[in-house]
Write a protein that holds these residues in place. Structure first.
Motif, PDB file in Angstrom:
ATOM      1  N   ILE A  72       5.856  -0.817  33.552  1.00 48.74           N
ATOM      2  CA  ILE A  72       5.282  -0.990  32.218  1.00 48.74           C
ATOM      3  C   ILE A  72       5.862   0.082  31.301  1.00 48.74           C
ATOM      4  O   ILE A  72       5.848   1.268  31.646  1.00 48.74           O
ATOM      5  CB  ILE A  72       3.747  -0.870  32.257  1.00 48.74           C
ATOM      6  CG1 ILE A  72       3.142  -1.976  33.123  1.00 48.74           C
ATOM      7  CG2 ILE A  72       3.165  -0.926  30.850  1.00 48.74           C
ATOM      8  CD1 ILE A  72       1.628  -1.840  33.311  1.00 48.74           C
ATOM      9  N   MET A 107       3.056   1.046  26.245  1.00 47.92           N
ATOM     10  CA  MET A 107       2.368  -0.239  26.334  1.00 47.92           C
ATOM     11  C   MET A 107       1.105  -0.136  27.180  1.00 47.92           C
ATOM     12  O   MET A 107       1.110   0.449  28.268  1.00 47.92           O
ATOM     13  CB  MET A 107       3.309  -1.296  26.931  1.00 47.92           C
ATOM     14  CG  MET A 107       2.722  -2.709  26.973  1.00 47.92           C
ATOM     15  SD  MET A 107       3.908  -3.920  27.620  1.00 47.92           S
ATOM     16  CE  MET A 107       5.082  -3.997  26.258  1.00 47.92           C
ATOM     17  N   ASP A 134      -1.626  -5.630  27.036  1.00 46.74           N
ATOM     18  CA  ASP A 134      -0.374  -6.170  26.526  1.00 46.74           C
ATOM     19  C   ASP A 134       0.603  -6.443  27.667  1.00 46.74           C
ATOM     20  O   ASP A 134       1.286  -7.478  27.678  1.00 46.74           O
ATOM     21  CB  ASP A 134       0.261  -5.197  25.530  1.00 46.74           C
ATOM     22  CG  ASP A 134      -0.482  -5.153  24.210  1.00 46.74           C
ATOM     23  OD1 ASP A 134      -0.828  -6.225  23.689  1.00 46.74           O
ATOM     24  OD2 ASP A 134      -0.747  -4.044  23.702  1.00 46.74           O
ATOM     25  N   ALA A 135       0.672  -5.531  28.618  1.00 48.08           N
ATOM     26  CA  ALA A 135       1.622  -5.698  29.720  1.00 48.08           C
ATOM     27  C   ALA A 135       1.342  -6.959  30.528  1.00 48.08           C
ATOM     28  O   ALA A 135       2.272  -7.617  31.019  1.00 48.08           O
ATOM     29  CB  ALA A 135       1.569  -4.471  30.634  1.00 48.08           C
ATOM     30  N   LEU A 162      12.017  -4.675  25.281  1.00 44.87           N
ATOM     31  CA  LEU A 162      10.577  -4.638  25.524  1.00 44.87           C
ATOM     32  C   LEU A 162      10.032  -3.243  25.260  1.00 44.87           C
ATOM     33  O   LEU A 162       9.012  -3.075  24.568  1.00 44.87           O
ATOM     34  CB  LEU A 162      10.273  -5.066  26.960  1.00 44.87           C
ATOM     35  CG  LEU A 162       8.798  -5.159  27.343  1.00 44.87           C
ATOM     36  CD1 LEU A 162       8.104  -6.277  26.571  1.00 44.87           C
ATOM     37  CD2 LEU A 162       8.657  -5.402  28.856  1.00 44.87           C
ATOM     38  N   ALA A 163      10.699  -2.226  25.791  1.00 44.36           N
ATOM     39  CA  ALA A 163      10.252  -0.848  25.603  1.00 44.36           C
ATOM     40  C   ALA A 163      10.328  -0.430  24.139  1.00 44.36           C
ATOM     41  O   ALA A 163       9.523   0.389  23.679  1.00 44.36           O
ATOM     42  CB  ALA A 163      11.082   0.090  26.472  1.00 44.36           C
ATOM     43  N   GLY A 182       9.691  -2.300  21.639  1.00 43.84           N
ATOM     44  CA  GLY A 182       8.740  -3.056  20.843  1.00 43.84           C
ATOM     45  C   GLY A 182       9.334  -4.251  20.123  1.00 43.84           C
ATOM     46  O   GLY A 182       8.716  -4.810  19.216  1.00 43.84           O
ATOM     47  N   LYS A 200       7.089  -9.000  21.345  1.00 45.66           N
ATOM     48  CA  LYS A 200       5.650  -8.851  21.145  1.00 45.66           C
ATOM     49  C   LYS A 200       4.938 -10.130  21.572  1.00 45.66           C
ATOM     50  O   LYS A 200       5.519 -11.216  21.523  1.00 45.66           O
ATOM     51  CB  LYS A 200       5.339  -8.560  19.674  1.00 45.66           C
ATOM     52  CG  LYS A 200       6.002  -7.286  19.140  1.00 45.66           C
ATOM     53  CD  LYS A 200       5.657  -7.061  17.680  1.00 45.66           C
ATOM     54  CE  LYS A 200       6.380  -5.838  17.118  1.00 45.66           C
ATOM     55  NZ  LYS A 200       5.979  -4.596  17.813  1.00 45.66           N
TER      56      LYS A 200
END
Length: 322
Positions: free
Chosen positions: A104, A108, A112-113, A284-285, A287, A290
Motif C-alpha cells: 500500500i 494511502m 482506499d487501498a 498509484l503512489a 495519486g 483514484k
C-alpha cells in the motif's frame, strides 16, 4: 475469527478458525474490503473457477497488515501494509500467496487501498497485456461507471491513450466519467452511441474496446471498432449470450479476445500482478489513480453492503471497514 460464510441457509457471519500461512503465503489482518460483482454471484452459491460453494468464506478484495509470513517469503515482513485480491476476503484474517500481494502506498489509507487490487490487475491485463495498447490509440471502456471501469479509464489515460471513451446507461454516473479520464461518455442503451463514437474518432473507430457488458452491445462494439481493432471481453453484465454478427466480425477484421481469472494458474496471476505493479505502482503512489468510494459499511453490516451492490445504485466502490 469472524468470517462471512456461505451456509446451506445462505450467507452468514460465523466463527471459523484462523488459518496459518503455508510456504509462499502471508497472513493478513484485514482492515478493509472492497466489494465486487463476483461476490454477489458467489453469495448465491455460484462457483468462481474452483472457488465457492457451501462452507466458503466470501469476498475477493482486501487491505490490511501482515501478521505472519510463511516459509520462503522474503519480499514482505510482519507489519507491512498490503492489499490484494484473493479468496476468502470477508474475514478478520486472510491468507494469500505473496505473489498476489501489493504494498500500500505510504499516503494511502486502508479503505482506499481496498478499492484497487481487482481493478488494477484486471484492467492492466485487459488494456496492456491482452489489448496491446500503444500510445496515442483510442480506447473505449464499456461499463465504465463500475469500480473496475473507472480505474480502466484512468489506466488508459496514464498509459498514453490518445482518446478515452466510457459508457454508462445512467445519466448521473455518465456525467461523472469525465472526472476520471473520459474524453467522451456515451449511453450504450441509446441506439446512437456507435455513431457518436465514430464521429468522435473522425470516422475511424477505436483501436481497443474493453467490454464489461457483452450481451446487447457485442455487435455495436464491432461497428465502433476500427478495422483490425481489438475487443477484449472481460465481463458480461449485460448478458452471457446475444446475437453475434459473424459477417460484421469478418468485415471489420476484429480481434475478439476473451479473458478471465477463473482459468489462470497461481503463477499466471502472480505475473499479472507483477506487470500491473511495475507499470502502475508509480502512478498509484503519486495519486494519479483514484477511486470514488460510494459508501463505507462496518464489517458487521456486510449484508447491507451486499444489498446495496445488488441494487446497482452506486458509483465507484462499496467498502467494508473492520
Amino acid at each position: 475469527m469472524k468470517a462471512y460464510i456461505l451456509t446451506d441457509q445462505g450467507p452468514a457471519m460465523r466463527d471459523t478458525p484462523k488459518v496459518s500461512p503455508r510456504p509462499g503465503q502471508v497472513s493478513v489482518k484485514v482492515e478493509a474490503n472492497g466489494l465486487n460483482r463476483v461476490d454477489l454471484g458467489m453469495a448465491t452459491g455460484a462457483l468462481h473457477g474452483a472457488r465457492g460453494g457451501i462452507g466458503a468464506v466470501l469476498g475477493s478484495e482486501w487491505a490490511g497488515v501482515i501478521d505472519a509470513v510463511g516459509p520462503g517469503v522474503t519480499e514482505f515482513k510482519e507489519g507491512d501494509r498490503v492489499m490484494g485480491a484473493s479468496a476468502s476476503a470477508f474475514a478478520e484474517y486472510v491468507v494469500a500467496h505473496a505473489a498476489h500481494v501489493l504494498p500500500i502506498p505510504d499516503a494511502m489509507g486502508f479503505e482506499d487501498a481496498a478499492c484497487f487490487p481487482v481493478g488494477l490487475r484486471t484492467m492492466h491485463d485487459a488494456i496492456v497485456t491482452v489489448g496491446k495498447l500503444e500510445p496515442g490509440q483510442a480506447v473505449m471502456i464499456q461499463g465504465a461507471s463500475s469500480g473496475v471501469g473507472i480505474l480502466g479509464l484512468q489506466i488508459a489515460k496514464v498509459l498514453g491513450a490518445g482518446a478515452v471513451i466510457g459508457s454508462s446507461t445512467n445519466a448521473e454516473r455518465r456525467a461523472r466519467l469525465a472526472d476520471y479520464g473520459a474524453d467522451l461518455a456515451v449511453d450504450s442503451a441509446d441506439d446512437g452511441w456507435v455513431d457518436q463514437v465514430i464521429e468522435f474518432t473522425k470516422g475511424v473507430g477505436v483501436d481497443l474496446i474493453v467490454d464489461q457488458v457483452s450481451g446487447g452491445v457485442v455487435n455495436g462494439n464491432m461497428r465502433a471498432a476500427k478495422l483490425e481493432g481489438r475487443i477484449v471481453n472481460v465481463g458480461r453484465l449485460g448478458g452471457m449470450r446475444s446475437e453475434f454478427n459473424a459477417d460484421l466480425h469478418a468485415l471489420r477484421r476484429i480481434h475478439y479476445l476473451g479473458v478471465t481469472f477463473r482459468t489462470r494458474t497461481l503463477d499466471e496471476i502472480g505475473e499479472i500482478n507483477r506487470r500491473a505493479s511495475e507499470d502502475l505502482g508509480g502512478p498509484l503512489a503519486a495519486g494519479r489513480l483514484k477511486m470514488p468510494i460510494d459508501e463505507v459499511f462496518a464489517f458487521a453490516q456486510v449484508e447491507q453492503a451486499m444489498g446495496k451492490m445488488a441494487r446497482n445504485q452506486h458509483f465507484g466502490k462499496i467498502v467494508l471497514r473492520h
